[in-house]
Design a protein around this motif. Structure first.
Motif, PDB file in Angstrom:
ATOM      1  N   ARG A 177      -8.604   2.572  -8.859  1.00  0.00           N
ATOM      2  CA  ARG A 177      -7.640   2.639  -9.958  1.00  0.00           C
ATOM      3  C   ARG A 177      -6.282   3.135  -9.467  1.00  0.00           C
ATOM      4  NH1 ARG A 177      -7.858   6.894 -15.015  1.00  0.00           N
ATOM      5  NH2 ARG A 177      -5.604   7.051 -15.193  1.00  0.00           N
ATOM      6  N   LEU A 178      -6.270   4.187  -8.650  1.00  0.00           N
ATOM      7  CA  LEU A 178      -5.014   4.720  -8.130  1.00  0.00           C
ATOM      8  C   LEU A 178      -4.349   3.743  -7.175  1.00  0.00           C
ATOM      9  CD1 LEU A 178      -6.175   8.390  -7.460  1.00  0.00           C
ATOM     10  CD2 LEU A 178      -4.728   7.589  -9.332  1.00  0.00           C
ATOM     11  N   VAL A 179      -5.158   3.107  -6.325  1.00  0.00           N
ATOM     12  CA  VAL A 179      -4.612   2.139  -5.372  1.00  0.00           C
ATOM     13  C   VAL A 179      -4.048   0.931  -6.101  1.00  0.00           C
ATOM     14  CG1 VAL A 179      -5.205   0.555  -3.498  1.00  0.00           C
ATOM     15  CG2 VAL A 179      -6.091   2.892  -3.485  1.00  0.00           C
ATOM     16  N   ALA A 180      -4.770   0.436  -7.116  1.00  0.00           N
ATOM     17  CA  ALA A 180      -4.305  -0.739  -7.865  1.00  0.00           C
ATOM     18  C   ALA A 180      -2.998  -0.445  -8.584  1.00  0.00           C
ATOM     19  CB  ALA A 180      -5.371  -1.171  -8.864  1.00  0.00           C
ATOM     20  N   SER A 181      -2.888   0.741  -9.153  1.00  0.00           N
ATOM     21  CA  SER A 181      -1.661   1.113  -9.856  1.00  0.00           C
ATOM     22  C   SER A 181      -0.480   1.187  -8.896  1.00  0.00           C
ATOM     23  CB  SER A 181      -1.864   2.462 -10.553  1.00  0.00           C
ATOM     24  OG  SER A 181      -0.687   2.868 -11.213  1.00  0.00           O
ATOM     25  N   ALA A 182      -0.695   1.822  -7.722  1.00  0.00           N
ATOM     26  CA  ALA A 182       0.389   1.915  -6.734  1.00  0.00           C
ATOM     27  C   ALA A 182       0.746   0.541  -6.177  1.00  0.00           C
ATOM     28  CB  ALA A 182      -0.026   2.851  -5.601  1.00  0.00           C
ATOM     29  N   ASN A 183      -0.234  -0.309  -5.960  1.00  0.00           N
ATOM     30  CA  ASN A 183       0.013  -1.644  -5.425  1.00  0.00           C
ATOM     31  C   ASN A 183       0.794  -2.505  -6.416  1.00  0.00           C
ATOM     32  OD1 ASN A 183      -0.441  -3.676  -3.323  1.00  0.00           O
ATOM     33  ND2 ASN A 183      -1.765  -4.672  -4.826  1.00  0.00           N
ATOM     34  N   GLU A 208       2.473   5.205  -1.069  1.00  0.00           N
ATOM     35  CA  GLU A 208       1.607   5.936  -1.993  1.00  0.00           C
ATOM     36  C   GLU A 208       0.149   5.519  -1.815  1.00  0.00           C
ATOM     37  OE1 GLU A 208       1.137   6.144  -6.796  1.00  0.00           O
ATOM     38  OE2 GLU A 208       3.123   6.630  -5.960  1.00  0.00           O
ATOM     39  N   ILE A 209      -0.082   4.258  -1.522  1.00  0.00           N
ATOM     40  CA  ILE A 209      -1.447   3.774  -1.273  1.00  0.00           C
ATOM     41  C   ILE A 209      -2.050   4.511  -0.074  1.00  0.00           C
ATOM     42  CG2 ILE A 209      -2.826   1.786  -0.546  1.00  0.00           C
ATOM     43  CD1 ILE A 209      -0.926   0.024  -2.151  1.00  0.00           C
ATOM     44  N   ARG A 210      -1.250   4.626   1.003  1.00  0.00           N
ATOM     45  CA  ARG A 210      -1.742   5.319   2.206  1.00  0.00           C
ATOM     46  C   ARG A 210      -2.045   6.784   1.908  1.00  0.00           C
ATOM     47  NH1 ARG A 210       2.471   2.365   4.529  1.00  0.00           N
ATOM     48  NH2 ARG A 210       3.780   4.238   4.643  1.00  0.00           N
ATOM     49  N   ARG A 211      -1.207   7.421   1.116  1.00  0.00           N
ATOM     50  CA  ARG A 211      -1.433   8.818   0.783  1.00  0.00           C
ATOM     51  C   ARG A 211      -2.705   8.990  -0.058  1.00  0.00           C
ATOM     52  NH1 ARG A 211       4.337  11.881  -0.545  1.00  0.00           N
ATOM     53  NH2 ARG A 211       5.160  11.783   1.595  1.00  0.00           N
ATOM     54  N   VAL A 212      -2.906   8.087  -1.020  1.00  0.00           N
ATOM     55  CA  VAL A 212      -4.115   8.153  -1.846  1.00  0.00           C
ATOM     56  C   VAL A 212      -5.355   8.036  -0.968  1.00  0.00           C
ATOM     57  CG1 VAL A 212      -5.475   6.925  -3.582  1.00  0.00           C
ATOM     58  CG2 VAL A 212      -3.033   7.320  -3.967  1.00  0.00           C
ATOM     59  N   TYR A 213      -5.297   7.116  -0.019  1.00  0.00           N
ATOM     60  CA  TYR A 213      -6.451   6.907   0.865  1.00  0.00           C
ATOM     61  C   TYR A 213      -6.726   8.156   1.713  1.00  0.00           C
ATOM     62  CZ  TYR A 213      -8.979   5.459   5.019  1.00  0.00           C
ATOM     63  OH  TYR A 213      -9.877   5.400   6.055  1.00  0.00           O
ATOM     64  N   ARG A 214      -5.704   8.690   2.339  1.00  0.00           N
ATOM     65  CA  ARG A 214      -5.907   9.852   3.210  1.00  0.00           C
ATOM     66  C   ARG A 214      -6.401  11.065   2.435  1.00  0.00           C
ATOM     67  NH1 ARG A 214      -0.198   8.993   6.493  1.00  0.00           N
ATOM     68  NH2 ARG A 214      -0.868   7.170   7.702  1.00  0.00           N
ATOM     69  N   LEU A 215      -5.849  11.274   1.258  1.00  0.00           N
ATOM     70  CA  LEU A 215      -6.281  12.406   0.449  1.00  0.00           C
ATOM     71  C   LEU A 215      -7.737  12.244  -0.009  1.00  0.00           C
ATOM     72  CD1 LEU A 215      -3.122  13.096  -1.754  1.00  0.00           C
ATOM     73  CD2 LEU A 215      -4.237  14.734  -0.231  1.00  0.00           C
ATOM     74  N   TYR A 218     -10.397   1.878  -1.605  1.00  0.00           N
ATOM     75  CA  TYR A 218      -9.105   1.401  -1.098  1.00  0.00           C
ATOM     76  C   TYR A 218      -9.022  -0.117  -1.177  1.00  0.00           C
ATOM     77  CZ  TYR A 218      -5.610   0.248   2.512  1.00  0.00           C
ATOM     78  OH  TYR A 218      -4.550  -0.285   3.211  1.00  0.00           O
ATOM     79  N   PHE A 219     -10.047  -0.801  -0.684  1.00  0.00           N
ATOM     80  CA  PHE A 219     -10.020  -2.265  -0.673  1.00  0.00           C
ATOM     81  C   PHE A 219     -10.260  -2.855  -2.061  1.00  0.00           C
ATOM     82  CE2 PHE A 219     -10.847  -1.682   3.928  1.00  0.00           C
ATOM     83  CZ  PHE A 219      -9.789  -2.437   4.411  1.00  0.00           C
ATOM     84  N   GLN A 220     -11.088  -2.213  -2.870  1.00  0.00           N
ATOM     85  CA  GLN A 220     -11.299  -2.724  -4.226  1.00  0.00           C
ATOM     86  C   GLN A 220     -10.020  -2.618  -5.045  1.00  0.00           C
ATOM     87  OE1 GLN A 220     -14.755  -0.748  -5.866  1.00  0.00           O
ATOM     88  NE2 GLN A 220     -16.051  -1.400  -4.162  1.00  0.00           N
ATOM     89  N   GLY A 221      -9.226  -1.573  -4.815  1.00  0.00           N
ATOM     90  CA  GLY A 221      -7.937  -1.461  -5.482  1.00  0.00           C
ATOM     91  C   GLY A 221      -6.973  -2.559  -5.080  1.00  0.00           C
TER      92      GLY A 221
END
Length: 571
Positions: free
Chosen positions: A73-79, A86-93, A148-151
């Motif tokens: 959900r977070l990755v899809a919104s940032a994408n 922001e996507i990279r930060r979400v993933y690392r966190l 990450y990939f599903q987003g």
């Protein structure tokens, strides 16, 4: 142009769901193939294996419907907003946060295995629980990458990693348990060798995900990356507020299987059942009934929940509220249309389904009412559990929808209340001698029903929707009942003619009964116009089918339906 974009998004949603559906179906089939020889090898000691395996089953659903759903959900919104940083930060966190949680849980299970096994009256399962403990850490890392990939609407890494896990679970687990038995190892050691395949499979699946992520990032670096992103602290808080409730919700839904491990033996023994008989009843229920009840929703409906979340999240991120509501209704309708016939069909075909996969043999169980075979215990339990397929399917879909609508804490409330009812009902019902082992599936139905009722209320109130179950599912429910009645009639007729004790005859019964049920369901749905044009068009080759059915008069064209509704509103 707007209609073209909408149709493309719909097709993308169905393609993503189809990929996960096929993957889950293959994984579940491998899982069944894994348990058949494992049952023969371990025999009456299968309960030891199941006590540890129940933890893995919960973790598997956590890795496929829990953490990835929240992160996607977070990755899809940032994408959608064009924020690769922001996507990279979400993933690392997410990797850091859930990696630490996974490590803590691994250590907790490893050192607490003895206490858990003693409390649950599965004293020989401690070693198997320790062997499986590393999967808690590994599966959290893998889940973060899957999210990450599903987003990004790339379902292939998830599908491939699930296959790797399932394949090595089968190959390593069966090989190890066969070797240990030939060497004369104790039942506890044999069960530990059996679950070792799960740990190896999860490890290799995680290695694949890490490697795939590395290669993907090298090949897909943005030429002009945007520097726009939320701060680390803001994203960490958002992950905690979204992912943790989703994680708790997802794991709590499948807490029923782990609760069975903790409760059934103790409750049965409390009602006067001997320990050996209690272990046999537990083994029959968890080995034969539970896996088959979980097979259909996990392969047919859960992928809809997985795929719809980033789609709805993306629509809400750009404030396309009408589009988001359309996806909400479509996902609920499609979930129900698929789950209803599956639920009722498996309920009437429970015995031949178990007999085909596991056979009708086994060690007889001495109960207070006489000697019974394991299938005689498992078949009625599976019929009860099958009625919950519709409930758990809609519950999973509404969980994902509430999470997509920025209400991730509400499903946690719903499921937590459902789990409270589950604990009370299971302890109370299983302890009643007249109910016994069947209290476990009844308690599961109560849990799903209570949680779904709260979810529907929350979704309707927060999104200002009018969700009427009669309007959404009345026609599919009637058609599913007719199809189940047809399958039951075929089962009775062929069982009387050929018997239902051999695998070959059971295969014939199921083939004919399921074919008849599918045909009846499709014909009656078309006859009562229980499926709509847009829902048909979402299917593979759906445009061609929809145009043909409209020409034949089985489907109402969207413009005609809109005109009729407008006239009714005017009146």
């Amino acid at each position: 142009m707007q209609n073209t974009g909408r149709k493309t998004a719909e097709k993308s949603f169905i393609v993503e769901a189809l990929i996960i559906s096929l993957s889950n179906f293959v994984v579940k089939i491998i899982g069944v193939l894994f348990k058949i020889p494992m049952t023969y090898i371990l025999g009456v000691n299968m309960g030891i294996f199941n006590a540890a395996y129940s933890i893995y089953a919960m973790l598997f659903m956590l890795s496929t419907a829990g953490l990835p759903v929240a992160i996607s959900r977070l990755v899809a919104s940032a994408n959608e907003r064009g924020r690769p940083r922001e996507i990279r930060r979400v993933y690392r966190l997410s990797v850091a946060m859930f990696g630490l949680i996974g490590l803590f849980c691994t250590l907790l299970l490893f050192f607490g295995a003895e206490a858990i096994s003693n409390f649950s009256e599965h004293r020989d399962a401690a070693l198997a629980m320790r062997v499986i403990s590393p999967t808690l850490f590994l599966i959290c890392i893998s889940a973060a990458i899957r999210g990450y990939f599903q987003g990004l609407k790339n379902m292939y890494p998830t599908a491939i990693s699930q296959f790797i896990e399932a394949f090595f679970k089968l190959a390593v687990g069966l090989g190890a348990v066969a070797v240990s038995k030939n060497l004369g190892a104790s039942p506890a050691v044999q069960a530990a060798f059996g679950v070792s395949g799960l740990t190896v499979g999860v490890f290799l699946g995680t290695v694949f995900m890490v490697a795939y992520k590395h290669i993907y990032d090298r090949r897909n670096r943005p030429k002009r990356p945007s520097r726009e992103s939320e701060a680390w602290r803001v994203l960490a808080k958002r992950i905690a507020l979204i992912a943790l409730p989703v994680t708790i919700t997802s794991s709590a839904l499948y807490l029923a299987q782990f609760l069975d491990t903790l409760v059934i033996n103790r409750a049965l023994m409390g009602s006067g059942v001997e320990l050996q008989t209690a272990e046999q009843l537990y083994s029959a229920y968890t080995t034969y009934a539970v896996p088959l009840a979980d097979l259909l929703p996990s392969t047919l409906v859960y992928p809809i929940a997985i795929s719809i979340l980033p789609t709805v999240s993306a629509a809400l991120a750009v404030k396309r509220y009408k589009k988001a509501k359309y996806y909400i209704f479509s996902s609920l309708r499609i979930s129900g249309i698929i789950a209803l016939p599956a639920s009722l069909g498996l309920a009437v075909l429970a015995r031949p389904a178990i007999a085909l996969i596991f056979g009708t043999g086994g060690v007889p169980i001495e109960t207070a009412s006489g000697t019974v075979m394991p299938i005689d215990v498992a078949a009625p339990a599976l019929s009860l559990l099958s009625l919950g397929i519709f409930l758990i399917s809609l519950l999973s879909t509404t969980n994902a929808l509430l999470q997509a609508c920025h209400r991730a804490f509400l499903p946690m409330i719903s499921v937590s209340i459902g789990v409270v009812f589950l604990v009370i009902a299971e302890v109370g019902l299983v302890s009643i001698p007249a109910v016994g082992i069947y209290g476990a599936p009844l308690a599961t139905l109560i849990c799903y029903g209570v949680a779904l009722a709260f979810n529907v209320r929350f979704l309707a109130k927060t999104q200002r929707l009018k969700l009427e179950f009669f309007y959404l599912f009345a026609k599919p429910a009637c058609c599913a009942a007719f199809s189940a009645a047809g399958a039951h009639a075929v089962n009775l007729l062929l069982s009387a003619l050929f018997g239902n004790e051999r695998r070959l005859t059971c295969a014939i019964i199921l083939l004919v009964a399921v074919s008849a049920a599918v045909a009846i369901y499709i014909v009656t749905m078309l006859a009562v116009k229980g499926i709509r044009e847009n829902e048909v068009r979402l299917l593979p080759m759906g445009d061609r089918f929809a145009d043909y059915l409209i020409r034949k008069g089985y489907l109402e064209h969207h413009e005609q339906r809109s005109s009729r509704i407008s006239d009714q509103n005017t009146l």
